[in-house]
Enzyme design. Structure first.
Site, PDB file in Angstrom:
ATOM      1  N   LYS A   1      60.905 103.908  35.439  1.00  0.00           N
ATOM      2  CA  LYS A   1      61.202 102.622  36.067  1.00  0.00           C
ATOM      3  C   LYS A   1      62.075 101.755  35.164  1.00  0.00           C
ATOM      4  CE  LYS A   1      60.729  99.302  39.113  1.00  0.00           C
ATOM      5  NZ  LYS A   1      61.608  99.393  40.270  1.00  0.00           N
TER       6      LYS A   1
ATOM      7  N   TRP B   1      57.192 109.297  28.039  1.00  0.00           N
ATOM      8  CA  TRP B   1      58.290 109.874  28.826  1.00  0.00           C
ATOM      9  C   TRP B   1      59.146 110.611  27.795  1.00  0.00           C
ATOM     10  CZ3 TRP B   1      63.696 109.349  29.308  1.00  0.00           C
ATOM     11  CH2 TRP B   1      64.234 109.782  30.532  1.00  0.00           C
TER      12      TRP B   1
ATOM     13  N   GLU C   1      67.257 110.267  44.891  1.00  0.00           N
ATOM     14  CA  GLU C   1      66.206 109.926  43.924  1.00  0.00           C
ATOM     15  C   GLU C   1      64.810 110.078  44.543  1.00  0.00           C
ATOM     16  OE1 GLU C   1      65.523 105.739  41.523  1.00  0.00           O
ATOM     17  OE2 GLU C   1      66.387 105.657  43.500  1.00  0.00           O
TER      18      GLU C   1
ATOM     19  N   CYS D   1      58.209 105.073  28.404  1.00  0.00           N
ATOM     20  CA  CYS D   1      56.913 104.977  27.727  1.00  0.00           C
ATOM     21  C   CYS D   1      56.261 103.622  27.923  1.00  0.00           C
ATOM     22  CB  CYS D   1      57.091 105.189  26.232  1.00  0.00           C
ATOM     23  SG  CYS D   1      57.922 106.712  25.820  1.00  0.00           S
TER      24      CYS D   1
ATOM     25  N   ARG E   1      56.045 103.074  35.312  1.00  0.00           N
ATOM     26  CA  ARG E   1      57.240 103.143  34.461  1.00  0.00           C
ATOM     27  C   ARG E   1      57.766 104.576  34.343  1.00  0.00           C
ATOM     28  NH1 ARG E   1      57.398  98.532  30.861  1.00  0.00           N
ATOM     29  NH2 ARG E   1      58.347  99.744  29.194  1.00  0.00           N
TER      30      ARG E   1
ATOM     31  N   GLU F   1      74.169 102.708  47.360  1.00  0.00           N
ATOM     32  CA  GLU F   1      72.720 102.497  47.271  1.00  0.00           C
ATOM     33  C   GLU F   1      71.962 103.492  48.175  1.00  0.00           C
ATOM     34  OE1 GLU F   1      70.542 101.246  45.588  1.00  0.00           O
ATOM     35  OE2 GLU F   1      68.815 100.756  46.811  1.00  0.00           O
TER      36      GLU F   1
ATOM     37  N   HIS G   1      90.884 111.930  51.660  1.00  0.00           N
ATOM     38  CA  HIS G   1      91.564 112.307  50.421  1.00  0.00           C
ATOM     39  C   HIS G   1      90.818 113.412  49.666  1.00  0.00           C
ATOM     40  CE1 HIS G   1      94.482 109.161  50.930  1.00  0.00           C
ATOM     41  NE2 HIS G   1      93.513 108.260  51.089  1.00  0.00           N
TER      42      HIS G   1
ATOM     43  N   ASN H   1      57.234 103.165  21.751  1.00  0.00           N
ATOM     44  CA  ASN H   1      58.166 103.191  22.873  1.00  0.00           C
ATOM     45  C   ASN H   1      59.560 102.989  22.284  1.00  0.00           C
ATOM     46  OD1 ASN H   1      59.661 102.781  25.178  1.00  0.00           O
ATOM     47  ND2 ASN H   1      58.691 100.843  25.729  1.00  0.00           N
ATOM     48  N   GLY H   2      60.490 103.893  22.583  1.00  0.00           N
ATOM     49  CA  GLY H   2      61.851 103.756  22.037  1.00  0.00           C
ATOM     50  C   GLY H   2      62.293 105.050  21.377  1.00  0.00           C
TER      51      GLY H   2
ATOM     52  N   LYS I   1      69.381 106.292  46.568  1.00  0.00           N
ATOM     53  CA  LYS I   1      67.976 106.251  46.974  1.00  0.00           C
ATOM     54  C   LYS I   1      67.555 107.589  47.561  1.00  0.00           C
ATOM     55  CE  LYS I   1      66.085 102.415  45.952  1.00  0.00           C
ATOM     56  NZ  LYS I   1      67.126 102.100  45.010  1.00  0.00           N
TER      57      LYS I   1
HETATM   58  C1  F6R Z   1      67.321 103.252  41.542  1.00  0.00           C
HETATM   59  C2  F6R Z   1      66.861 102.468  40.413  1.00  0.00           C
HETATM   60  C3  F6R Z   1      67.644 102.511  39.150  1.00  0.00           C
HETATM   61  C4  F6R Z   1      67.662 101.128  38.494  1.00  0.00           C
HETATM   62  C5  F6R Z   1      68.386 101.183  37.142  1.00  0.00           C
HETATM   63  C6  F6R Z   1      68.493  99.802  36.510  1.00  0.00           C
HETATM   64  O1  F6R Z   1      66.481 103.082  42.631  1.00  0.00           O
HETATM   65  O2  F6R Z   1      65.852 101.809  40.513  1.00  0.00           O
HETATM   66  O3  F6R Z   1      68.922 102.983  39.373  1.00  0.00           O
HETATM   67  O4  F6R Z   1      68.309 100.245  39.358  1.00  0.00           O
HETATM   68  O5  F6R Z   1      67.685 102.018  36.273  1.00  0.00           O
HETATM   69  O6  F6R Z   1      67.245  99.206  36.341  1.00  0.00           O
HETATM   70  P1  F6R Z   1      67.117  97.649  36.121  1.00  0.00           P
HETATM   71  O7  F6R Z   1      67.466  96.967  37.396  1.00  0.00           O
HETATM   72  O8  F6R Z   1      65.699  97.423  35.706  1.00  0.00           O
HETATM   73  O9  F6R Z   1      68.090  97.302  35.033  1.00  0.00           O
END
Ligand code: F6R
Length: 614
Positions: A609, A76, A493, A2, A27, A486, A510, A102-103, A490
């Site tokens: 985000k 959100w 996602e 949010c 976000r 990673e 394994h 927000n929360g 990615k």
């Molecule tokens: C993946 C991604 C998330 C963030 C995670 C932590 O691409 O962006 O996995 O890395 O939500 O976010 P931060 O770094 O803001 O704590």
């Protein structure tokens, strides 16, 4: 997650609120709304289930809401499905008090039951609505004093929140409250802005005040005051945000994600700028100066982080263990405090978070603090909760990261961890020569990263070729194990019709190898390093089962072409620094796969985000 925005001043509020919400879109959200006080002190509100452009259309249809005080929100969904009725701001029974939140309010069910018994009529399924009704209750009870009513309501609610509140019966103010969810006040010329983060308002002002937890700001057109939940007034000092408007524009790129990947060489540069003393083989990390002596004493480091930031931690583990000789563990922010972490005064806990607002990482950090650890942080956001709650830390300085998938911040996290390995190593056994060598190689990385980005078209073609596959494996070892993780996160996602998993190269045999056939391509990160031969074994085993192979290999390795179906080359560097290069093609690959599949690569479905709820 949010986003909240608010405006009080001399101008029309609605256009500012809309513009601020657009900046907070990154976000992640599913619905949006705003409420503005008009000149007759009536509060008008518009809400939509969908994107901001829909809200904008509705606004135009309804003749823009007039008035110079208002609040707005992107939601959100947590409690209640995404819908118009659940979109914020939420009002009380009499449409007097309006709240954007927000929360999460943890005890909302009990509160809602009580309020319903007392006759309050709820219009939504959200936890937020209890706040407006609670404030209404106390507003009526205590002789109509909004500030007092808010304080009384806060005594009853449990959970995390950032709130923006307006009321028809006190139409001269906005009340902003923070406990757990970030909120800032922007200071303009005879006008004030409220936002979840500075990106929402940097087009209007760069002077911001960060509210701390358990603080409440009462903002009027001619000034504001900040009080603690105990009603004691606080003195707040404004700071100038280092972000600028250009950084939140696409600057010719079709998507923020692509722009941010192409900013990766710059991100490395910005992360090392002024932080190396090459002749002495030292790293100079100003943010750690206050704890230099304590760092000499630590004999254990625990890295806590979530998602991509945790994968940076996995690379950091290898760097710091090998070069500083300190045992390192990496834990998920979401798990750390639910086990019994063994911590003593010689343990340092390092939180890594782009946003500095990830609830799970912050919770882990607070638990570590409670247990007496030295707390450190790496974050990109100056003034974030993490930066204020850690004893010392290092900023990434890579500018705002707008795309939901973290890319340039990840590269910077790796770079800062390499600097940290030099810093801690040189406090211990690391030789001058080794310190110098790593420093020299680090300085070459921006140019090497640029070179990788020149293979852009090749990676795009690769994405086209592989976009029909539904599953992928990512394999790496040692320094590149975190990069395999990673690469997989990615891809699933950003190209969200694809499933991807990562494994250490040595683990294939394994179990996971059972899945290999011609329909499951594997992406091997196989630079010419100390585990190269072992990785080649895993490639051979995969190949023998008809698995397709894409290899990320070191320039000059012609052999690999004989076993891999496709190869992307990265320039040679020190083994410990290869992850900073090997991840770049993986970021491009996921972005282009996403585009091939028609995904919104900046705002992947279901994701946010900044994950400010646990
Ligand atoms: C993946 C991604 C998330 C963030 C995670 C932590 O691409 O962006 O996995 O890395 O939500 O976010 P931060 O770094 O803001 O704590």
């Amino acid at each position: 997650m949010c986003g909240i925005a608010g405006y009080i001043g001399k101008n029309e509020a609605a256009p500012v609120l809309l513009e601020s919400l657009k900046k907070l879109e990154y976000r992640g959200y599913d619905s949006a709304g705003l409420a503005v006080i008009d000149k007759n002190n009536k509060i008008n509100s518009i809400k939509v289930n969908g994107r901001i452009n829909l809200l904008e259309k509705e606004l135009r249809k309804n003749d823009p809401l007039k008035g110079s005080i208002g609040i707005s929100h992107t939601r959100w969904a947590t409690h209640g499905e995404p819908s118009k009725k659940n979109a914020h701001p939420h009002s009380d029974c009499e449409e007097n008090i309006w709240v954007a939140h927000n929360g999460i309010i943890e005890n909302y069910k009990i509160l809602k039951e009580q309020l319903e018994k007392e006759g309050h009529q709820f219009k939504s399924d959200t936890d937020t609505e209890v706040i407006s009704h609670l404030i209404e209750k106390y507003f009526k009870k205590n002789g109509q004093n909004l500030e007092k009513a808010v304080r009384q309501a806060l005594e009853k609610i449990e959970g995390a929140y950032g709130l923006a509140i307006i009321a028809r019966d006190e139409p001269d103010k906005i009340i902003a409250v923070r406990k757990g969810s970030p909120l800032i006040i922007g200071l303009g010329q005879d006008e004030y802005f409220i936002a979840s983060d500075p990106s929402a308002i940097i087009g209007y002002t760069k002077q911001v005040i960060y509210l701390d937890d358990e603080e409440m700001a009462i903002i009027k057109k001619d000034g504001f005051k900040v009080v603690g939940f105990d009603n004691i007034e606080k003195e707040k000092i404004s700071q100038e945000t280092e972000w600028d408007v250009k950084q939140i524009q696409k600057s010719g790129f079709s998507h923020f994600m692509l722009k941010e990947i192409f900013e990766e060489p710059e991100a490395i540069k910005n992360s090392i700028r002024g932080r190396l003393i090459p002749e002495d083989g030292l790293a100079k990390l100003g943010g750690l100066e206050s704890v230099t002596e304590k760092l000499k004493e630590i004999n254990r480091l625990i890295i806590v982080a979530c998602g991509t930031a945790r994968y940076a931690g996995l690379v950091g583990e290898y760097m710091i263990e090998e070069y500083a000789g300190i045992p390192v563990e990496v834990d998920m922010g979401s798990e750390f405090r639910y086990r019994k972490p063994i911590i003593d005064k010689k343990t340092a806990v390092l939180a890594i978070s782009q946003s500095g607002e990830t609830a799970d990482t912050l919770a882990a950090l607070r638990e570590a603090k409670r247990k007496g650890a030295l707390t450190l942080g790496i974050t990109n956001v100056v003034g974030s909760t993490q930066s204020r709650e850690t004893e010392a830390g290092v900023y990434n300085h890579v500018g705002p990261e707008i795309a939901v998938g973290s890319t340039k911040a990840f590269i910077s996290q790796l770079t800062v961890l390499a600097l940290l390995a030099i810093y801690l190593g040189r406090q211990r056994e690391m030789s001058l020569i080794t310190g110098r060598r790593i420093g020299q190689e680090l300085q070459k990385l921006p140019d090497l990263a640029e070179k990788i980005l020149k293979q852009d078209q090749q990676i795009k073609n690769l994405a086209k070729k592989y976009s029909k596959f539904k599953n992928f494996f990512f394999l790496g070892r040692k320094y590149n194990l975190g990069i395999a993780e990673e690469g997989a996160i990615k891809l699933k996602e950003i190209a969200y019709y694809i499933h991807a998993e990562s494994y250490p190269g040595g683990e294939m045999k394994h179990g996971p190898i059972a899945l290999i056939d011609e329909n499951l391509p594997s992406l091997f990160i196989v630079p010419s390093d100390s585990v190269y031969e072992k990785m080649i074994n895993a490639i051979e085993e995969t190949k023998a089962r008809k698995g397709k192979i894409i290899a990320i290999a070191t320039e000059g390795n012609e052999e690999i072409k004989k076993i891999a179906d496709d190869v992307i080359y990265i320039p040679k560097t020190l083994e410990m620094l290869t992850p900073i290069l090997s991840v770049i093609p993986l970021h491009l690959f996921s972005a282009y796969m996403g585009l091939e599949l028609g995904c919104d690569i900046d705002k992947p479905r279901n994701l946010a985000k900044s994950v400010t709820v646990e």
